[in-house]
Design a protein around this motif. Structure first.
Motif, PDB file in Angstrom:
ATOM      1  N   UNK A   1       0.834  -1.200   0.000  1.00  0.00           N
ATOM      2  CA  UNK A   1       0.000   0.000   0.000  1.00  0.00           C
ATOM      3  C   UNK A   1       0.872   1.255   0.000  1.00  0.00           C
ATOM      4  N   UNK A   2       1.920   1.265   0.806  1.00  0.00           N
ATOM      5  CA  UNK A   2       2.806   2.429   0.842  1.00  0.00           C
ATOM      6  C   UNK A   2       3.497   2.657  -0.500  1.00  0.00           C
ATOM      7  N   UNK A   3       3.849   1.591  -1.198  1.00  0.00           N
ATOM      8  CA  UNK A   3       4.469   1.738  -2.528  1.00  0.00           C
ATOM      9  C   UNK A   3       3.491   2.368  -3.507  1.00  0.00           C
ATOM     10  N   UNK A   4       2.237   1.950  -3.467  1.00  0.00           N
ATOM     11  CA  UNK A   4       1.216   2.520  -4.350  1.00  0.00           C
ATOM     12  C   UNK A   4       1.027   4.000  -4.047  1.00  0.00           C
ATOM     13  N   UNK A   5       0.930   4.338  -2.763  1.00  0.00           N
ATOM     14  CA  UNK A   5       0.740   5.727  -2.348  1.00  0.00           C
ATOM     15  C   UNK A   5       1.965   6.566  -2.716  1.00  0.00           C
ATOM     16  N   UNK A   6       3.156   6.046  -2.478  1.00  0.00           N
ATOM     17  CA  UNK A   6       4.389   6.767  -2.806  1.00  0.00           C
ATOM     18  C   UNK A   6       4.457   7.082  -4.299  1.00  0.00           C
ATOM     19  N   UNK A   7       4.146   6.100  -5.115  1.00  0.00           N
ATOM     20  CA  UNK A   7       4.159   6.303  -6.570  1.00  0.00           C
ATOM     21  C   UNK A   7       3.134   7.366  -6.972  1.00  0.00           C
ATOM     22  N   UNK A   8       1.965   7.317  -6.381  1.00  0.00           N
ATOM     23  CA  UNK A   8       0.914   8.292  -6.699  1.00  0.00           C
ATOM     24  C   UNK A   8       1.349   9.706  -6.312  1.00  0.00           C
ATOM     25  N   UNK A   9       1.904   9.845  -5.122  1.00  0.00           N
ATOM     26  CA  UNK A   9       2.345  11.164  -4.674  1.00  0.00           C
ATOM     27  C   UNK A   9       3.462  11.696  -5.567  1.00  0.00           C
ATOM     28  N   UNK A  10       4.394  10.835  -5.952  1.00  0.00           N
ATOM     29  CA  UNK A  10       5.481  11.274  -6.838  1.00  0.00           C
ATOM     30  C   UNK A  10       4.924  11.732  -8.184  1.00  0.00           C
ATOM     31  N   UNK A  11       3.921  11.023  -8.716  1.00  0.00           N
ATOM     32  CA  UNK A  11       3.273  11.429  -9.973  1.00  0.00           C
ATOM     33  C   UNK A  11       2.638  12.810  -9.844  1.00  0.00           C
ATOM     34  N   UNK A  12       2.200  13.149  -8.648  1.00  0.00           N
ATOM     35  CA  UNK A  12       1.530  14.427  -8.402  1.00  0.00           C
ATOM     36  C   UNK A  12       2.492  15.514  -7.931  1.00  0.00           C
ATOM     37  N   UNK A  13       3.804  15.261  -8.025  1.00  0.00           N
ATOM     38  CA  UNK A  13       4.792  16.276  -7.726  1.00  0.00           C
ATOM     39  C   UNK A  13       5.291  16.306  -6.293  1.00  0.00           C
ATOM     40  N   UNK A  14       4.945  15.323  -5.503  1.00  0.00           N
ATOM     41  CA  UNK A  14       5.444  15.245  -4.129  1.00  0.00           C
ATOM     42  C   UNK A  14       6.808  14.567  -4.120  1.00  0.00           C
ATOM     43  N   UNK A  15       7.646  14.990  -3.197  1.00  0.00           N
ATOM     44  CA  UNK A  15       8.968  14.392  -3.028  1.00  0.00           C
ATOM     45  C   UNK A  15       9.014  13.700  -1.675  1.00  0.00           C
ATOM     46  N   UNK A  16       9.473  12.454  -1.665  1.00  0.00           N
ATOM     47  CA  UNK A  16       9.578  11.711  -0.418  1.00  0.00           C
ATOM     48  C   UNK A  16      10.643  12.364   0.459  1.00  0.00           C
ATOM     49  N   UNK A  17      10.266  12.690   1.689  1.00  0.00           N
ATOM     50  CA  UNK A  17      11.182  13.309   2.643  1.00  0.00           C
ATOM     51  C   UNK A  17      11.619  12.332   3.729  1.00  0.00           C
ATOM     52  N   UNK A  18      10.710  11.453   4.137  1.00  0.00           N
ATOM     53  CA  UNK A  18      11.015  10.467   5.176  1.00  0.00           C
ATOM     54  C   UNK A  18      10.288   9.168   4.842  1.00  0.00           C
ATOM     55  N   UNK A  19      10.982   8.060   5.082  1.00  0.00           N
ATOM     56  CA  UNK A  19      10.363   6.760   4.883  1.00  0.00           C
ATOM     57  C   UNK A  19      10.892   5.814   5.943  1.00  0.00           C
ATOM     58  N   UNK A  20       9.984   5.072   6.570  1.00  0.00           N
ATOM     59  CA  UNK A  20      10.348   4.100   7.590  1.00  0.00           C
ATOM     60  C   UNK A  20       9.676   2.790   7.212  1.00  0.00           C
ATOM     61  N   UNK A  21      10.469   1.850   6.709  1.00  0.00           N
ATOM     62  CA  UNK A  21       9.913   0.564   6.291  1.00  0.00           C
ATOM     63  C   UNK A  21       9.569  -0.326   7.475  1.00  0.00           C
ATOM     64  N   UNK A  22      10.168  -0.069   8.626  1.00  0.00           N
ATOM     65  CA  UNK A  22       9.899  -0.890   9.797  1.00  0.00           C
ATOM     66  C   UNK A  22       8.537  -0.644  10.389  1.00  0.00           C
ATOM     67  N   UNK A  23       8.090   0.598  10.395  1.00  0.00           N
ATOM     68  CA  UNK A  23       6.828   0.943  11.067  1.00  0.00           C
ATOM     69  C   UNK A  23       5.602   0.552  10.273  1.00  0.00           C
ATOM     70  N   UNK A  24       5.327   0.653   9.084  1.00  0.00           N
ATOM     71  CA  UNK A  24       5.880   1.517   8.039  1.00  0.00           C
ATOM     72  C   UNK A  24       5.194   2.889   8.001  1.00  0.00           C
TER      73      UNK A  24
END
Length: 158
Positions: free
Chosen positions: A67-90
């Motif tokens: 789910x986080x991968x889908x959301x991340x891809x969508x946000x990047x398509x909309x011009x968002x830049x990933x600032x923080x990511x925690x795969x453990x929590x996630x």
């Protein structure tokens, strides 16, 4: 403030637009937070406007990262830049060029929520925005809103 609230709601709606099968959620109230000068504590004439969306669909441990991968891809398509990511929590935090911040996070009881906020030039007290109360939530045993997912999905909950 109205433009900021529209921006928040559009990002929330768009975040889950490509998720299939569809997820169900409840919207929390829209909220304003007055910005203050950190030295003088004077109001700056700006507000942060935000809202959280809590997923009602149970997401299995194995599907949370998907789910986080889908959301991340969508946000990047909309011009968002990933600032923080925690795969453990996630969790994932992204920011757009206009200062809009979007976050998806997994809470302690397995609840998944998306939070979006943006600044606005407006003055007023901090608190929930009248007329933007969001959806009603069931009550937890302590009387607070219960954000625990309550719907199962043949795909997402396995």
């Amino acid at each position: 403030m109205e433009k900021a609230l529209q921006r928040v709601d559009v990002v929330l709606d768009d975040t889950l637009a490509d998720v299939s099968p569809r997820l169900r959620w409840r919207d929390g109230p829209a909220h304003m937070s007055e910005r203050r000068n950190s030295f003088t504590n004077d109001a700056s004439g700006e507000m942060d406007v935000s809202r959280q969306r809590h997923l009602r669909t149970q997401i299995s441990q194995g599907k949370k990262k998907k789910l986080l991968k889908i959301v991340s891809r969508r946000w990047e398509e909309k011009g968002f830049e990933v600032k923080e990511q925690d795969d453990g929590r996630p969790s994932l935090l992204s920011e757009a060029s206009d200062g809009c911040i979007a976050k998806i996070d997994v809470g302690g009881s397995g609840d998944v929520y998306i939070s979006v906020g943006v600044g606005a030039v407006s003055s007023g007290p901090s608190g929930d925005i009248a007329g933007e109360e969001g959806d009603s939530f069931p009550k937890a045993p302590n009387g607070a809103p219960d954000y625990t997912p309550d719907l199962r999905d043949p795909y997402w909950s396995k």
